[in-house]
Design a protein around this motif. Sequence first.
Motif, PDB file in Angstrom:
ATOM      1  N   ILE A  96       0.869  -1.173   0.000  1.00  0.00           N
ATOM      2  CA  ILE A  96       0.000   0.000   0.000  1.00  0.00           C
ATOM      3  C   ILE A  96       0.907   1.225   0.000  1.00  0.00           C
ATOM      4  N   ASN A  97       1.240   1.676  -1.211  1.00  0.00           N
ATOM      5  CA  ASN A  97       2.224   2.734  -1.433  1.00  0.00           C
ATOM      6  C   ASN A  97       3.603   2.344  -0.915  1.00  0.00           C
ATOM      7  N   CYS A 121      -2.750   0.143   8.857  1.00  0.00           N
ATOM      8  CA  CYS A 121      -2.734   0.771   7.544  1.00  0.00           C
ATOM      9  C   CYS A 121      -3.231   2.202   7.732  1.00  0.00           C
ATOM     10  N   TYR A 139      -8.918   4.553  -2.835  1.00  0.00           N
ATOM     11  CA  TYR A 139      -7.599   4.953  -2.362  1.00  0.00           C
ATOM     12  C   TYR A 139      -6.769   5.388  -3.561  1.00  0.00           C
ATOM     13  N   GLY A 141      -3.534   6.983  -3.271  1.00  0.00           N
ATOM     14  CA  GLY A 141      -2.110   7.119  -3.014  1.00  0.00           C
ATOM     15  C   GLY A 141      -1.675   8.578  -2.974  1.00  0.00           C
TER      16      GLY A 141
END
Length: 286
Positions: A96-97, A121, A139, A141
């Motif tokens: 996640i990024n 997260c 989402y 980013g």
Amino acid sequence: MTSSTIIQPATLYIVATPIGNLGDITLRAIDILKHVDLVAAEDTRHSGILLQHLAIQAKLYPLHDHNEQQKAAQLVEKLQSGLSIALISDAGTPLINDPGYHLVKCCHENNIRVVPVPGACAAIAALCASGLPTDRFCYEGFLPAKSKARIEYLNSLLEEPRTLVFYESTHRIMDSLQDIEQVFGQEKLLVLAKELTKSWETIIRCPVHQLITWLNEDENRQKGEFVLILEGYKKDLAQELDPDAIKLLKRLQQELPLKKAAAIVADMYGLKKNQLYQLGLDSKSE
């Protein structure tokens, strides 16, 4: 703590780690990090501090943005030989990024088992505390670094009905908020969450122009790791409906429960009851 997790050979574990408060690591994550053969880490020095805090002696292997495609093949070979590997990032949930996509993709292409180990997260932590709709969200980013590209990207999201979640950095937070104000308008409702789970955790929910003012009042407020959550696009129901239907709804609301008033108007004008009910709720809040 005795081991309650049976580590499988030839398995990649995607292990979430704390985003700030070290107490947020799960018991399962600790168990896995203790017993896998190898820990692939975004920054071995940073992760070494976490493992030392947890009294875990693990063999670390660097896997970051600049070497991932090259190192993924090597890690797959190790997994194929029967080793168990945990993948962690500097903070939060890997991929996640953070690095890990190429490795996980290679694992699936080579029929290697991938096991997620859920935990912290930042995007989800901020979203659940935002007070904005969580039933549908997207989402996004980090926003583009350059203003022109950022504004073009934001314009593409102008009519996105889902709640929008972004990450932003200290040196771009003000520029990004000013571009958000330019594209969405100064009354756009958003939430800024910074330094989540840390001592200086802050969550602010207000129109973007108020948030810009708040940040400008103290430069220290502009420092940290940020999550920005924007309210999704809302259609103006009043502009879409027959004015006579709206007028009747308002009149009936004075005498009847909203649910009953909406049902009567929907039946008379062939409209959706839920749409009229929402309009009635909006008019009450106003």
